[in-house]
Design a protein around this motif. Structure first.
Motif, PDB file in Angstrom:
ATOM      1  N   HIS B 138      13.716  -9.223 -10.244  1.00 46.52           N
ATOM      2  CA  HIS B 138      13.312  -7.830 -10.460  1.00 46.52           C
ATOM      3  C   HIS B 138      12.860  -7.258  -9.146  1.00 46.52           C
ATOM      4  O   HIS B 138      11.719  -7.434  -8.762  1.00 46.52           O
ATOM      5  N   VAL B 139      13.728  -6.654  -8.462  1.00 51.88           N
ATOM      6  CA  VAL B 139      13.311  -6.045  -7.209  1.00 51.88           C
ATOM      7  C   VAL B 139      13.183  -4.538  -7.352  1.00 51.88           C
ATOM      8  O   VAL B 139      12.323  -3.920  -6.768  1.00 51.88           O
ATOM      9  N   SER B 140      14.010  -3.945  -8.195  1.00 51.42           N
ATOM     10  CA  SER B 140      14.018  -2.484  -8.240  1.00 51.42           C
ATOM     11  C   SER B 140      13.090  -1.933  -9.316  1.00 51.42           C
ATOM     12  O   SER B 140      13.466  -1.052 -10.073  1.00 51.42           O
ATOM     13  N   GLY B 141      11.926  -2.502  -9.419  1.00 50.57           N
ATOM     14  CA  GLY B 141      10.781  -1.963 -10.133  1.00 50.57           C
ATOM     15  C   GLY B 141      10.989  -1.426 -11.533  1.00 50.57           C
ATOM     16  O   GLY B 141      10.704  -0.264 -11.791  1.00 50.57           O
ATOM     17  N   HIS B 142      11.491  -2.232 -12.479  1.00 48.52           N
ATOM     18  CA  HIS B 142      11.454  -1.741 -13.858  1.00 48.52           C
ATOM     19  C   HIS B 142      10.397  -2.517 -14.638  1.00 48.52           C
ATOM     20  O   HIS B 142      10.554  -2.869 -15.788  1.00 48.52           O
ATOM     21  N   ASP B 143       9.282  -2.860 -13.968  1.00 44.93           N
ATOM     22  CA  ASP B 143       8.158  -3.500 -14.653  1.00 44.93           C
ATOM     23  C   ASP B 143       7.451  -2.459 -15.522  1.00 44.93           C
ATOM     24  O   ASP B 143       7.657  -1.265 -15.365  1.00 44.93           O
ATOM     25  N   SER B 144       6.608  -2.966 -16.430  1.00 44.89           N
ATOM     26  CA  SER B 144       5.861  -2.039 -17.277  1.00 44.89           C
ATOM     27  C   SER B 144       4.841  -1.258 -16.454  1.00 44.89           C
ATOM     28  O   SER B 144       4.477  -0.144 -16.780  1.00 44.89           O
ATOM     29  N   VAL B 145       4.384  -1.896 -15.367  1.00 41.26           N
ATOM     30  CA  VAL B 145       3.447  -1.208 -14.492  1.00 41.26           C
ATOM     31  C   VAL B 145       4.218  -0.652 -13.307  1.00 41.26           C
ATOM     32  O   VAL B 145       5.115  -1.310 -12.780  1.00 41.26           O
ATOM     33  N   SER B 146       3.891   0.533 -12.907  1.00 35.26           N
ATOM     34  CA  SER B 146       4.654   1.165 -11.837  1.00 35.26           C
ATOM     35  C   SER B 146       4.417   0.449 -10.509  1.00 35.26           C
ATOM     36  O   SER B 146       3.362  -0.137 -10.297  1.00 35.26           O
ATOM     37  N   ALA B 148       3.771   1.648  -7.719  1.00 42.17           N
ATOM     38  CA  ALA B 148       2.619   2.219  -7.020  1.00 42.17           C
ATOM     39  C   ALA B 148       1.326   1.569  -7.494  1.00 42.17           C
ATOM     40  O   ALA B 148       0.454   1.221  -6.695  1.00 42.17           O
ATOM     41  N   THR B 149       1.219   1.369  -8.819  1.00 39.86           N
ATOM     42  CA  THR B 149       0.019   0.733  -9.365  1.00 39.86           C
ATOM     43  C   THR B 149      -0.086  -0.719  -8.902  1.00 39.86           C
ATOM     44  O   THR B 149      -1.163  -1.199  -8.558  1.00 39.86           O
ATOM     45  N   THR B 150       1.056  -1.402  -8.897  1.00 41.11           N
ATOM     46  CA  THR B 150       1.060  -2.782  -8.418  1.00 41.11           C
ATOM     47  C   THR B 150       0.578  -2.849  -6.983  1.00 41.11           C
ATOM     48  O   THR B 150      -0.236  -3.686  -6.616  1.00 41.11           O
ATOM     49  N   LEU B 151       1.087  -1.937  -6.179  1.00 34.35           N
ATOM     50  CA  LEU B 151       0.711  -1.928  -4.773  1.00 34.35           C
ATOM     51  C   LEU B 151      -0.775  -1.663  -4.591  1.00 34.35           C
ATOM     52  O   LEU B 151      -1.425  -2.252  -3.744  1.00 34.35           O
ATOM     53  N   GLU B 152      -1.300  -0.775  -5.421  1.00 36.62           N
ATOM     54  CA  GLU B 152      -2.724  -0.452  -5.328  1.00 36.62           C
ATOM     55  C   GLU B 152      -3.586  -1.702  -5.446  1.00 36.62           C
ATOM     56  O   GLU B 152      -4.628  -1.815  -4.823  1.00 36.62           O
ATOM     57  N   HIS B 153      -3.121  -2.608  -6.303  1.00 31.90           N
ATOM     58  CA  HIS B 153      -3.914  -3.813  -6.574  1.00 31.90           C
ATOM     59  C   HIS B 153      -3.505  -4.999  -5.721  1.00 31.90           C
ATOM     60  O   HIS B 153      -4.104  -6.056  -5.811  1.00 31.90           O
ATOM     61  N   GLU B 155      -3.755  -5.855  -2.740  1.00 36.80           N
ATOM     62  CA  GLU B 155      -4.615  -6.469  -1.730  1.00 36.80           C
ATOM     63  C   GLU B 155      -5.887  -7.028  -2.354  1.00 36.80           C
ATOM     64  O   GLU B 155      -6.823  -7.397  -1.657  1.00 36.80           O
ATOM     65  N   ASN B 156      -5.888  -7.084  -3.669  1.00 34.26           N
ATOM     66  CA  ASN B 156      -6.988  -7.729  -4.374  1.00 34.26           C
ATOM     67  C   ASN B 156      -6.778  -9.250  -4.309  1.00 34.26           C
ATOM     68  O   ASN B 156      -5.908  -9.798  -4.966  1.00 34.26           O
ATOM     69  N   ALA B 157      -7.595  -9.886  -3.484  1.00 33.36           N
ATOM     70  CA  ALA B 157      -7.389 -11.310  -3.198  1.00 33.36           C
ATOM     71  C   ALA B 157      -7.419 -12.169  -4.465  1.00 33.36           C
ATOM     72  O   ALA B 157      -6.605 -13.078  -4.616  1.00 33.36           O
ATOM     73  N   GLU B 158      -8.340 -11.855  -5.349  1.00 35.89           N
ATOM     74  CA  GLU B 158      -8.490 -12.671  -6.551  1.00 35.89           C
ATOM     75  C   GLU B 158      -7.242 -12.560  -7.434  1.00 35.89           C
ATOM     76  O   GLU B 158      -6.743 -13.551  -7.962  1.00 35.89           O
ATOM     77  N   LEU B 159      -6.733 -11.333  -7.567  1.00 40.75           N
ATOM     78  CA  LEU B 159      -5.514 -11.112  -8.362  1.00 40.75           C
ATOM     79  C   LEU B 159      -4.321 -11.860  -7.773  1.00 40.75           C
ATOM     80  O   LEU B 159      -3.562 -12.505  -8.483  1.00 40.75           O
ATOM     81  N   ILE B 160      -4.180 -11.755  -6.465  1.00 41.19           N
ATOM     82  CA  ILE B 160      -3.077 -12.433  -5.783  1.00 41.19           C
ATOM     83  C   ILE B 160      -3.180 -13.938  -5.990  1.00 41.19           C
ATOM     84  O   ILE B 160      -2.204 -14.622  -6.276  1.00 41.19           O
ATOM     85  N   ARG B 161      -4.399 -14.462  -5.853  1.00 43.35           N
ATOM     86  CA  ARG B 161      -4.592 -15.902  -6.006  1.00 43.35           C
ATOM     87  C   ARG B 161      -4.228 -16.354  -7.425  1.00 43.35           C
ATOM     88  O   ARG B 161      -3.496 -17.326  -7.615  1.00 43.35           O
ATOM     89  N   GLU B 162      -4.731 -15.585  -8.412  1.00 42.52           N
ATOM     90  CA  GLU B 162      -4.442 -15.950  -9.802  1.00 42.52           C
ATOM     91  C   GLU B 162      -2.945 -15.915 -10.089  1.00 42.52           C
ATOM     92  O   GLU B 162      -2.395 -16.826 -10.721  1.00 42.52           O
ATOM     93  N   ALA B 163      -2.313 -14.854  -9.594  1.00 44.36           N
ATOM     94  CA  ALA B 163      -0.872 -14.721  -9.836  1.00 44.36           C
ATOM     95  C   ALA B 163      -0.098 -15.826  -9.134  1.00 44.36           C
ATOM     96  O   ALA B 163       0.838 -16.411  -9.696  1.00 44.36           O
ATOM     97  N   MET B 164      -0.509 -16.152  -7.916  1.00 44.99           N
ATOM     98  CA  MET B 164       0.188 -17.194  -7.157  1.00 44.99           C
ATOM     99  C   MET B 164      -0.009 -18.564  -7.801  1.00 44.99           C
ATOM    100  O   MET B 164       0.911 -19.383  -7.827  1.00 44.99           O
ATOM    101  N   LEU B 214       1.843 -10.328 -11.127  1.00 38.37           N
ATOM    102  CA  LEU B 214       0.832  -9.383 -10.666  1.00 38.37           C
ATOM    103  C   LEU B 214       0.801  -8.174 -11.596  1.00 38.37           C
ATOM    104  O   LEU B 214      -0.265  -7.727 -12.042  1.00 38.37           O
ATOM    105  N   ALA B 215       1.997  -7.669 -11.872  1.00 38.35           N
ATOM    106  CA  ALA B 215       2.107  -6.504 -12.755  1.00 38.35           C
ATOM    107  C   ALA B 215       1.558  -6.824 -14.143  1.00 38.35           C
ATOM    108  O   ALA B 215       0.849  -6.011 -14.747  1.00 38.35           O
ATOM    109  N   ALA B 216       1.853  -8.036 -14.632  1.00 34.93           N
ATOM    110  CA  ALA B 216       1.374  -8.431 -15.949  1.00 34.93           C
ATOM    111  C   ALA B 216      -0.152  -8.479 -15.969  1.00 34.93           C
ATOM    112  O   ALA B 216      -0.794  -8.047 -16.924  1.00 34.93           O
ATOM    113  N   ARG B 217      -0.742  -9.000 -14.881  1.00 35.09           N
ATOM    114  CA  ARG B 217      -2.205  -9.089 -14.813  1.00 35.09           C
ATOM    115  C   ARG B 217      -2.843  -7.713 -14.750  1.00 35.09           C
ATOM    116  O   ARG B 217      -3.856  -7.452 -15.385  1.00 35.09           O
ATOM    117  N   ILE B 218      -2.210  -6.832 -13.965  1.00 33.79           N
ATOM    118  CA  ILE B 218      -2.747  -5.474 -13.852  1.00 33.79           C
ATOM    119  C   ILE B 218      -2.625  -4.756 -15.185  1.00 33.79           C
ATOM    120  O   ILE B 218      -3.528  -4.043 -15.613  1.00 33.79           O
TER     121      ILE B 218
END
Ligand SMILES: [Zn+2]
Lengths: 281, 221
Positions: B138-146, B148-153, B155-164, B214-218
């Motif tokens: 999924h590169v061309s952004g048809h996630d449930s979360v936009s 832009a919203t994904t990008l906003e979050h 740089e949230n280290a905790e979110l990135i860590r959990e997702a990774m 990441l999108a799922a967590r957001i």
């Protein structure tokens, strides 16, 4: 190039891992295709944020000590070389029988490394007793330095810094005197910035030696003390190895080796304060 | 005469014996000294060689301890296991250091850390060793979360860590190697023992999956 091809190569382009010709082709596509250009921009920012936001798990300080110590054990456990049978002990014994047997060996590591340690010391003793005088000191000192650092590291690692934990020299000294066949001087240097943490019985050349433990801010200093032999060089000397500082000096009765990861100046200061606070012979 | 003769005999006997004995001893002692000195010299050389080997190993490898620990921690997701693996890896590296003639100490150490980690993961029967190959990218952004919203979050280290941490092991490792160690595709291919041509597609899938998680967590927040 169509959108599918551009999408498939996007990560390689982003990472600068494509050949120049392919890179140029993608660039041209991105300039002409708004969808791909937007997808690329989003992807770029997200990918960049992984590097920025993902936690980097640095190695804790104690891991370094663990590793350095296990590397030294690995060397010590390598197959022993044959040694001459008439090796002399590194340190002169004041009493023929080591008193260590009376109270056993307090740590597990002793039983693990005792054999190789003894063999290494016998080897040092051969150098000591056979080589020309100008060769003797460096070889023996280097080997001794390795053993001292190993003891220092073990004391920190094995959570066995002290046998008697007390900042009171009047508690530490009698404890050590009872365990040893010599009586080292003990002084608390808290007012000089080196609080006494306690004392420990340690072994070098299977001989019990005193280890006085001091603290310097968050660092520990092990001061190893044993009776001086007749041929001990009295001049103070410093050795830096594996990130540790060793400072040696001697008086007419005792050998002193201070081992720590504090800097040389701190260790020199420590020696001065220790000598000031303990009566000179 | 009789006495004299006897005395002379004794002297004659004692004399040469003494000399012989003294000569033999001296000879033995000096050859023993020569032998001992030869052994000593050899031992000294061996000892110096070991000291030198250890010093050179530590100089080459200790600077990469953070990289080793970071990779092990991402792979094992457990501090205690990570430290055990790094220690074991250093021991293994030291034992085969004689065979290391390369210039890239970090890549060499990371290869050993990775292999040691996988040995432990397999022993622990970790289920997430490899990814399945049927995931869509999924590169061309048809996630449930936009996006832009994904990008906003992002740089949230905790979110990135959990997702990774949710990703399979081979995705976690490739992201750590690329984004935290900044390794080239070639180096990553060497360390993870995959063909160089596969590195890009695995990275693309790892990033896409991370973005999805990441999108799922957001979305859940
Ligand atoms: Zn396009």
């Amino acid at each position: 190039m169509n959108c599918d091809e551009a999408t498939n190569l996007m990560d390689g382009y982003l990472d600068g891992e494509l050949d120049p010709v392919t890179s140029q082709t993608i660039e041209q596509h991105l300039r002409s295709c708004r969808n791909c250009e937007q997808a690329y921009e989003t992807h770029r920012v997200l990918v960049r944020s992984i590097g920025i936001a993902a936690p980097y798990y640095k190695a804790p300080a104690e891991l370094r000590q663990r590793i350095q110590s296990s590397l030294r054990e690995e060397i010590a456990e390598r197959p022993m070389r044959n040694v001459a049978p008439d090796a002399q002990p590194l340190f002169p014994r004041q009493q023929p029988k080591p008193r260590a047997v009376l109270f056993g060996t307090p740590w597990n590591w002793l039983s693990l490394s005792g054999l190789s340690l003894a063999a290494a010391i016998i080897f040092a003793a051969i150098i000591f007793s056979n080589l020309a005088p100008q060769l003797r000191r460096p070889g023996a000192d280097q080997l001794l330095a390795t053993q001292l650092i190993a003891s220092h590291v073990r004391s920190l690692m094995a959570n066995h810094l002290t046998d008697v934990a007390s900042s009171d020299q009047h508690t530490v000294k009698p404890w050590l005197d009872a365990k040893l066949d010599f009586a080292p001087a003990v002084a608390d240097l808290a007012s000089e910035g080196f609080p006494l943490i306690g004392g420990r019985l340690d072994y070098l050349d299977n001989r019990p030696v005193a280890a006085l433990v001091y603290q310097r801010r968050k660092h520990f200093i092990n001061l190893f003390v044993w009776p001086a032999g007749s041929d001990v060089a009295k001049a103070a000397k410093t050795i830096t190895r594996q990130g540790y500082q060793l400072l040696h000096w001697a008086d007419s009765d005792f050998n002193y080796w201070a081992v720590s990861d504090v800097n040389v100046n701190d260790l020199q200061l420590f020696k001065q304060q220790f000598e000031t606070r303990t009566p000179r012979h | 005469m009789h006495f004299l003769a006897e005395r002379t005999d004794q002297e004659n006997m004692a004399g040469p014996l003494k000399v012989d004995y003294a000569f033999d001893t001296e000879d033995l002692e000096s050859s023993a000294k020569i032998v001992k000195f030869a052994i000593l010299k050899k031992h000294q050389e061996q000892d110096a060689a070991q000291e030198h080997e250890l010093a050179s190993f530590e100089e080459t490898m200790l600077p990469h301890m953070d990289a080793a620990h970071n990779l092990a921690k991402w792979l094992l997701r457990n501090e205690e296991d990570a430290q055990d693996v790094v220690q074991e890896a250093y021991l293994r590296a030291f034992k085969s250091f004689g065979g290391f003639h390369g210039s890239n100490g970090r890549a060499w150490l990371l290869t050993i850390v990775r292999n040691t980690s996988y040995t432990l993961l397999k022993k622990n029967k970790a289920v997430d060793l490899t990814t399945t190959f049927d995931e869509e990218i999924h590169v061309s952004g048809h996630d449930s979360v936009s996006p832009a919203t994904t990008l906003e979050h992002s740089e949230n280290a905790e979110l990135i860590r959990e997702a990774m941490d949710e990703l399979p092991a081979d995705f976690r490792e490739i992201l750590a190697l690329r984004h935290q160690e900044g390794l080239s595709y070639k180096e990553i291919a060497d360390i993870t023992q995959i063909p160089p041509g596969t590195v890009m597609s695995r990275l693309a899938r790892a990033r896409a999956k991370l973005r999805e998680y990441l999108a799922a967590r957001i979305g859940k927040e």
